[in-house]
Design an enzyme around this catalytic site. Structure first.
Site, PDB file in Angstrom:
ATOM      1  N   LYS A 237      -7.618   7.793  -7.181  1.00  0.00           N
ATOM      2  CA  LYS A 237      -6.902   8.396  -5.760  1.00  0.00           C
ATOM      3  C   LYS A 237      -6.761   9.966  -6.125  1.00  0.00           C
ATOM      4  O   LYS A 237      -5.968  10.204  -6.986  1.00  0.00           O
ATOM      5  CB  LYS A 237      -5.969   7.851  -5.227  1.00  0.00           C
ATOM      6  CG  LYS A 237      -6.364   6.170  -4.873  1.00  0.00           C
ATOM      7  CD  LYS A 237      -5.069   5.451  -4.730  1.00  0.00           C
ATOM      8  CE  LYS A 237      -5.476   3.797  -4.870  1.00  0.00           C
ATOM      9  NZ  LYS A 237      -4.230   2.935  -4.861  1.00  0.00           N
ATOM     10  N   GLU A 275      -4.305  -3.910  -1.831  1.00  0.00           N
ATOM     11  CA  GLU A 275      -5.514  -3.176  -1.600  1.00  0.00           C
ATOM     12  C   GLU A 275      -6.785  -3.889  -1.131  1.00  0.00           C
ATOM     13  O   GLU A 275      -7.092  -5.106  -1.764  1.00  0.00           O
ATOM     14  CB  GLU A 275      -5.999  -2.543  -3.117  1.00  0.00           C
ATOM     15  CG  GLU A 275      -4.864  -1.624  -3.546  1.00  0.00           C
ATOM     16  CD  GLU A 275      -5.214  -0.766  -4.438  1.00  0.00           C
ATOM     17  OE1 GLU A 275      -4.607   0.349  -4.871  1.00  0.00           O
ATOM     18  OE2 GLU A 275      -6.268  -1.148  -5.401  1.00  0.00           O
ATOM     19  N   ARG A 292       3.862  -3.065  -8.229  1.00  0.00           N
ATOM     20  CA  ARG A 292       4.885  -1.995  -8.800  1.00  0.00           C
ATOM     21  C   ARG A 292       5.000  -0.827  -7.427  1.00  0.00           C
ATOM     22  O   ARG A 292       4.467  -1.125  -6.597  1.00  0.00           O
ATOM     23  CB  ARG A 292       4.339  -1.355  -9.952  1.00  0.00           C
ATOM     24  CG  ARG A 292       2.811  -1.044  -9.680  1.00  0.00           C
ATOM     25  CD  ARG A 292       2.355   0.055 -10.960  1.00  0.00           C
ATOM     26  NE  ARG A 292       0.842   0.087 -10.734  1.00  0.00           N
ATOM     27  CZ  ARG A 292       0.241   1.077  -9.810  1.00  0.00           C
ATOM     28  NH1 ARG A 292       0.565   1.855  -9.143  1.00  0.00           N
ATOM     29  NH2 ARG A 292      -1.186   0.832  -9.854  1.00  0.00           N
TER      30      ARG A 292
END
Ligand code: ADP
Ligand code: ADP
Ligand code: MG
Length: 457
Positions: A237, A275, A292
């Site tokens: 990303k 995701e 996390r």
């Protein structure tokens, strides 16, 4: 509440965790490698301990050294940040054995989510749509060929232990399978010490959309809306935003319910991200869980007003979700994050070295999460992220204009950075229109071809 937290990380995320602890009245212990002696996380923590040489295997990944540092300083909890040991179930286990609270999910959950084929199965079982693909690990080229034939090409070979965008191979047809299968296995073994692969249907030009989760230790789960992270280079990303321009309130509500229920059923605790990929028709398919805190958590903080790191720490200390979060999460405005890397903006060659000049942007609606300062020397040993610039406003247009002016006002000299690339992204008509997909950046970076001359009238 904890008295003292050891931060097993470096850079901007270590500093971010220092901020959260200071606001909670918790003492902090920084650990650092010899290359990070003059880092800001070392300066602003209450105590700091050198844990080894620059190489991360000997410092930030050195479990015995980190545990010793926690014992010497009498810390009662460990925050792993992202990357490094954050998704290492063994580390989480060792912490608990040594009487240190690991600020993250339980080791079994980290282990489950870290094996992406197993996580896929677990999510499918609790009713979350997954992409057509293999059930578990694919053992041989023949097995892969058979599954690919059933689901149809193109398919993606993925490392079961993968992360950071690595260990993936796109396969267009059966003739390509044997070579790519072995390449992917070798890459997975080299990067993750595990050659296991699984297989998924490849979605052309999807959007990457992910949901932020917070869960307490009593089975309560809250979803803090979604982020869109479709601007990627090599599956990593570069730009993220919240909310996604492609998610309407109804889809957000449905997906948040689905994600909350699924995470509740697997017994998830702490902060995490689920995701998904969105195909052309707008359908969402699960790809993985990141167990996390994520790099891009600030955009969610901007639009929800929730301090996710503080919430994560309070939940680890045994507080209930109802004590930590407001009853209902209201989304307000729009936020965008640009990851600024010390890399050449065209070749992406790493550009470590001394920062000879620095002026950070600020002003209304601009947040910069960074650990750099003038004359600091960016070490060559770690990730190239130097700063995250986050711009937020009443709506997407305002956030974009704020980001544009923030990038213009970000002065960093002595090293190359990706700021010019972000400026190109932030002025592209497709970005401005919210027409995003994971192929956006590759198209932007393609050498421009000349259009054929218009034929005479
Ligand atoms: P996010 O999903 O928040 O974008 P990434 O998956 O990019 O986070 O990972 C966060 C950080 O951890 C990055 O700095 C990335 O380089 C690093 N990272 C993630 N997984 C691995 C891995 N398996 N090996 C090495 N570094 C990793
Ligand atoms: P990592 O663990 O490395 O973050 P992910 O499974 O989250 O790997 O995938 C990272 C990126 O790779 C996605 O955001 C997307 O751009 C691309 N990707 C992953 N799976 C697929 C797929 N099945 N089809 C198309 N692109 C995919
Ligand atoms: Mg991912």
């Amino acid at each position: 509440m904890f008295r003292k937290v050891l931060i097993a990380n470096r850079g901007e995320i270590a500093l971010r965790i220092v901020c959260a602890c200071k606001e909670l009245g918790i003492k902090t212990v920084a650990v650092y490698s010899e290359a990070d002696r003059y880092s800001l996380h070392v300066r602003f923590a209450d105590e700091a301990i050198c844990i080894g040489p620059a190489k991360s295997t000997q410092s930030y990944l050195n479990i015995p050294a980190i545990i010793s540092a926690a014992e010497i300083t009498n810390a009662d909890a460990v925050h792993p940040g992202y990357g490094f040991l954050s998704e290492n179930a063994e580390f989480a286990e060792v912490c608990e054995t040594c009487g240190l609270k690991f600020i993250g999910p339980r080791p079994e959950i980290i282990r489950l989510m870290g094996l992406k084929d197993k996580a896929r199965e677990a999510m499918r079982k609790v009713g979350v749509p997954v992409l057509p693909g293999s059930e578990g690990v694919v053992r041989s080229v023949d097995e892969a060929r058979e599954i690919a034939r059933q689901i149809g090409y193109p398919v993606l070979l993925k490392a079961a232990a993968g992360g950071g965008g690595r260990g993936m191979r796109l396969v267009h047809g059966p003739e390509e399978l044997p070579d790519l299968f072995h390449q992917a296995q070798q890459e997975a073994e080299a990067a993750f010490s595990c050659p296991d692969l699984y297989l998924e249907k490849y979605i052309a030009a999807p959007r990457h959309i992910e949901f932020q989760v917070l869960a307490d230790e009593y089975g309560n789960v809250m979803v803090l809306g979604e982020r869109e992270c479709s601007i990627q280079r090599r599956h990593q990303k570069l730009v993220e935003e919240a909310p996604s321009p492609a998610v309407c309130p109804e889809v957000r509500r449905q997906m948040s319910q689905l994600v909350a229920r699924a995470m509740q059923e697997v017994g998830y605790t702490s902060a995490g991200t689920v995701e998904f990929l969105m195909d052309e028709s707008g359908k969402l398919y699960f790809i993985e869980v990141n167990a996390r805190i994520q790099v891009e958590h600030p955009v969610t903080e901007c639009v929800t007003g929730v301090d996710i790191v503080k919430a994560q720490i309070r939940l680890a200390a045994g507080e209930r979700l109802s004590e930590v979060l407001p009853q209902e999460i209201q989304l307000r405005g729009h936020a965008i994050e640009c990851r600024i890397n010390a890399e050449h903006p065209e070749t992406f060659a790493p550009s470590p070295g001394r920062i000879t000049g620095l002026s950070l942007p600020g002003g209304i609606g601009v947040r910069v999460d960074t650990a750099v300062y003038q004359d600091w020397v960016i070490p060559p040993h770690y990730d190239s992220l130097v700063a995250k610039v986050i711009a937020y406003g009443d709506d997407r247009d305002e956030a974009i204009r704020r980001m544009q002016r923030a990038l213009e006002m970000f002065v960093i000299e002595g090293v190359h950075t990706t700021i010019p690339l972000h400026q190109r992204i932030l002025s592209h008509p497709d970005f401005l229109a919210g027409r995003l997909d994971t192929g956006f950046l590759a198209r932007l970076l393609q050498p421009t071809t000349l259009r054929p001359a218009p034929s005479p009238a």
